[in-house]
Design an enzyme around this catalytic site. Structure first.
Site, PDB file in Angstrom:
ATOM      1  N   GLU A 168     -11.810   6.562 -12.541  1.00 38.54           N
ATOM      2  CA  GLU A 168     -11.542   6.085 -13.906  1.00 38.54           C
ATOM      3  C   GLU A 168     -12.726   6.240 -14.870  1.00 38.54           C
ATOM      4  O   GLU A 168     -13.109   5.284 -15.550  1.00 38.54           O
ATOM      5  CB  GLU A 168     -11.067   4.621 -13.844  1.00 38.54           C
ATOM      6  CG  GLU A 168      -9.844   4.474 -12.954  1.00 38.54           C
ATOM      7  CD  GLU A 168      -9.396   3.025 -12.730  1.00 38.54           C
ATOM      8  OE1 GLU A 168     -10.082   2.111 -13.206  1.00 38.54           O
ATOM      9  OE2 GLU A 168      -8.370   2.827 -12.060  1.00 38.54           O
ATOM     10  N   GLU A 284      -1.632   7.014  -6.775  1.00 35.57           N
ATOM     11  CA  GLU A 284      -1.347   5.562  -6.817  1.00 35.57           C
ATOM     12  C   GLU A 284       0.015   5.269  -7.440  1.00 35.57           C
ATOM     13  O   GLU A 284       0.179   4.286  -8.182  1.00 35.57           O
ATOM     14  CB  GLU A 284      -2.449   4.816  -7.597  1.00 35.57           C
ATOM     15  CG  GLU A 284      -3.847   5.063  -7.079  1.00 35.57           C
ATOM     16  CD  GLU A 284      -4.938   4.231  -7.784  1.00 35.57           C
ATOM     17  OE1 GLU A 284      -4.613   3.299  -8.524  1.00 35.57           O
ATOM     18  OE2 GLU A 284      -6.127   4.544  -7.557  1.00 35.57           O
TER      19      GLU A 284
HETATM   20  O1  9MR Z   1      -4.583  -3.040  -6.122  1.00 35.78           O
HETATM   21  C1  9MR Z   1      -5.983  -3.259  -6.128  1.00 35.78           C
HETATM   22  C2  9MR Z   1      -6.279  -4.745  -6.159  1.00 35.78           C
HETATM   23  O2  9MR Z   1      -5.795  -5.354  -4.977  1.00 35.78           O
HETATM   24  C3  9MR Z   1      -7.779  -4.947  -6.296  1.00 35.78           C
HETATM   25  O3  9MR Z   1      -8.038  -6.320  -6.443  1.00 35.78           O
HETATM   26  C4  9MR Z   1      -8.298  -4.195  -7.518  1.00 35.78           C
HETATM   27  C5  9MR Z   1      -9.814  -4.340  -7.642  1.00 35.78           C
HETATM   28  O4  9MR Z   1     -10.464  -3.786  -6.545  1.00 35.78           O
HETATM   29  O5  9MR Z   1      -7.959  -2.836  -7.427  1.00 35.78           O
HETATM   30  C6  9MR Z   1      -6.582  -2.596  -7.356  1.00 35.78           C
HETATM   31  O6  9MR Z   1      -6.368  -1.201  -7.224  1.00 35.78           O
HETATM   32  C7  9MR Z   1      -6.702  -0.404  -8.340  1.00 35.78           C
HETATM   33  C8  9MR Z   1      -7.305   0.883  -7.820  1.00 35.78           C
HETATM   34  O7  9MR Z   1      -8.408   0.586  -7.007  1.00 35.78           O
HETATM   35  C9  9MR Z   1      -7.705   1.798  -8.951  1.00 35.78           C
HETATM   36  N1  9MR Z   1      -6.596   2.049  -9.855  1.00 35.78           N
HETATM   37  C10 9MR Z   1      -5.891   0.858 -10.342  1.00 35.78           C
HETATM   38  C11 9MR Z   1      -5.472  -0.016  -9.164  1.00 35.78           C
HETATM   39  C12 9MR Z   1      -4.686  -1.231  -9.653  1.00 35.78           C
HETATM   40  O8  9MR Z   1      -5.498  -2.068 -10.423  1.00 35.78           O
END
Ligand code: 9MR
Length: 375
Positions: A168, A284
Site C-alpha cells: 500500500e 485479497e
Molecule cells: O484483516 C487484517 C486484520 O485482521 C488486521 O488487524 C489488519 C492489521 O494488521 O490487517 C488486515 O488485513 C489488511 C491487509 O493486511 C492489507 N490490506 C487490507 C487488509 C484489511 O484491512
C-alpha cells in the site's frame, strides 16, 4: 426462539421430534453446524485446471480453534497467506526479538496439505511495533529496514512463493512524488525506501516473487484512476532504476454497491502492468455488501455478479497468476469491523457462508477461473 415457536416445534410429528428437540435445545443464537466438505473439486482444483492458483488468507487463531474451517481450507485452497503473523509487529515485537512460532504453525499446516504460502508483508505503514516507529529516523532507517528484511526473508528463504515487499505505498492525496503515501518509511528514507526493500528481499530470498500490493485500483472513479496512474508511474520509475520488482498484487477489496465497475478500464490497467513485464496476483478478494438490502439471496447474487465481472476482466490477461480471497468463510471478515452494516447483519463477502456452505460467490470464482486463458 419465542415460546410460541418452541411449542410448535415440540408439537412436530413424531418422526421430526429429535430434530425439533435439537433445535429447541440449541437456542436462538446457536450457530448452524459446520457443513461437511463437499466431494466435488474445490477452487484450488478449478484454478489448477487453468494453471492458476486459488487460495485464501487464514486468521491465525483458526489454526488452533476452528477445525471446521480448516477442513474447508484444506479442500479449497492451494495457497495460504497469514492475515497477521507475517507482519512486523507479529514477527519482531521487541528490538532483537523475533517470534516466528505463529507463522511457522501456519507454514506447517500448509506443508501438511501441500499448500504454498505467500508472505505478507515486509514493509507497510501499519502493523508496526511501537519500538520501530520510535527509532525510525533518517540515520537509522536503512539499517532497520534492510536488517529486518535480511532476517525475515532470510528465515523463510526458499519456502514462500511471494513476498509483498511493500504494501500500500500509493496515496496521491499526500503529495510526495510518484503519488507515494506519506509514511514513516518515506519520512525517514524518501522514495528510495522501496529500492532498499526490493534489493534486500532479492538478496535474502531470490526465489520469492517480489511484489507491490495495493488497494483502491478497481473502479472507474477519479480518485482510483489517480491511484492507477500513479502506481503505473511508480512501477516504471522503479524498473528504470533497476529495482527488482516483479509483480503487482491487486487486493480487490470490492464493493457490490459500487456501480463504476468498468471492465475496459480494468483490463487496460492490467495490460499496462503486464506491458512493463510484470505479473499480477489478485491478493485479497472480498466484496462488501453494506450498500445492499438485507435479503440474503439478493445480496449473495449481487456480490457474486460483481466479483464475476471484476474477475472476468482481470483474469482475461495471461499475466494474472492466481486469486486469493481475504478469508474463506463469512464467519470472520475484517469488513464487519471496518464497514459494519447499518442493520447490524454480518457482511457476506467471502466464498463460503458462516456455516461453510458454498455461496454464489464460490461459483462465480470457479467460473471466472475456468474462463482464464492459457498462461
Ligand atoms: O484483516 C487484517 C486484520 O485482521 C488486521 O488487524 C489488519 C492489521 O494488521 O490487517 C488486515 O488485513 C489488511 C491487509 O493486511 C492489507 N490490506 C487490507 C487488509 C484489511 O484491512
Amino acid at each position: 426462539m419465542t415460546p410460541l415457536r418452541r411449542r410448535s416445534l415440540l408439537a412436530a410429528p413424531a418422526a421430526l421430534l429429535p430434530l425439533a428437540r435439537a433445535l429447541a435445545a440449541a437456542g436462538p443464537d446457536a450457530p448452524e453446524p459446520d457443513a461437511p466438505v463437499p466431494e466435488t473439486p474445490g477452487l484450488a482444483a478449478h484454478a489448477a485446471a487453468r494453471r492458476r492458483f486459488y487460495g485464501s488468507a487464514l486468521y491465525e487463531d483458526a489454526l488452533a480453534a476452528d477445525p471446521g474451517l480448516l477442513a474447508h481450507v484444506r479442500a479449497e485452497c492451494g495457497m495460504l497467506v497469514g492475515e497477521y503473523s507475517f507482519k512486523w509487529a507479529s514477527l519482531q515485537p521487541q528490538p532483537g526479538v523475533f517470534r516466528f512460532a505463529t507463522a511457522e504453525t501456519l507454514m506447517a499446516f500448509a506443508a501438511a496439505n501441500r499448500q504454498r504460502v505467500r508472505g505478507h508483508t515486509l514493509v507497510w505503514h501499519e502493523a508496526n511495533p511501537q519500538w520501530l516507529l520510535d527509532r525510525l529516523a533518517p540515520a537509522t532507517g536503512e539499517r532497520l529496514l534492510t536488517g529486518y528484511i535480511a532476517a525475515v526473508a532470510g528465515h523463510f528463504r526458499g519456502r514462500l512463493v511471494h513476498w509483498d515487499v511493500v504494501n500500500e505505498p500509493i496515496h496521491p492525496e499526500d503529495g510526495p512524488p510518484f503519488g507515494l503515501r506519506d509514511t514513516p518509511w518515506l519520512r525517514a528514507l524518501g522514495p528510495g525506501y522501496l529500492d532498499l526493500a526490493f534489493h534486500a528481499c532479492a538478496a535474502a530470498d531470490p526465489g520469492a516473487l517480489r511484489m507491490i500490493n495495493e488497494f483502491g485500483v478497481d473502479y472507474a472513479i477519479d480518485w482510483q484512476q489517480r491511484r492507477r496512474d500513479k502506481l503505473l508511474e511508480l512501477l516504471a520509475h522503479l524498473l528504470a532504476r533497476g529495482v527488482p520488482v516483479q509483480a503487482v498484487g491487486l487486493q480487490a477489496h470490492l464493493d457490490a454497491g459500487e456501480r463504476a465497475l468498468n471492465q475496459t478500464v480494468l483490463a487496460r490497467f492490467v495490460a499496462d502492468i503486464a506491458s512493463l513485464g510484470l505479473k499480477v496476483v489478485v491478493t485479497e478478494l472480498d466484496v462488501r455488501d453494506d450498500g445492499l438490502p438485507a435479503d440474503i439471496a439478493v445480496r449473495d447474487a449481487a456480490v457474486a455478479a460483481h466479483a464475476r465481472a471484476w474477475l472476468d476482466a482481470v483474469l482475461a490477461n495471461p499475466a494474472v497468476l492466481g486469486v486469493l480471497s481475504w478469508g474463506l468463510s463469512d464467519r470472520r471478515s475484517w469488513l464487519d469491523q471496518r464497514f459494519p452494516r447499518a442493520d447490524g447483519l454480518p457482511q457476506r463477502p467471502l466464498p463460503l457462508d458462516a456455516s461453510l456452505r458454498r455461496k454464489p460467490l464460490w461459483s462465480a470464482i470457479a467460473a471466472a477461473l475456468a474462463g482464464a486463458p492459457a498462461p
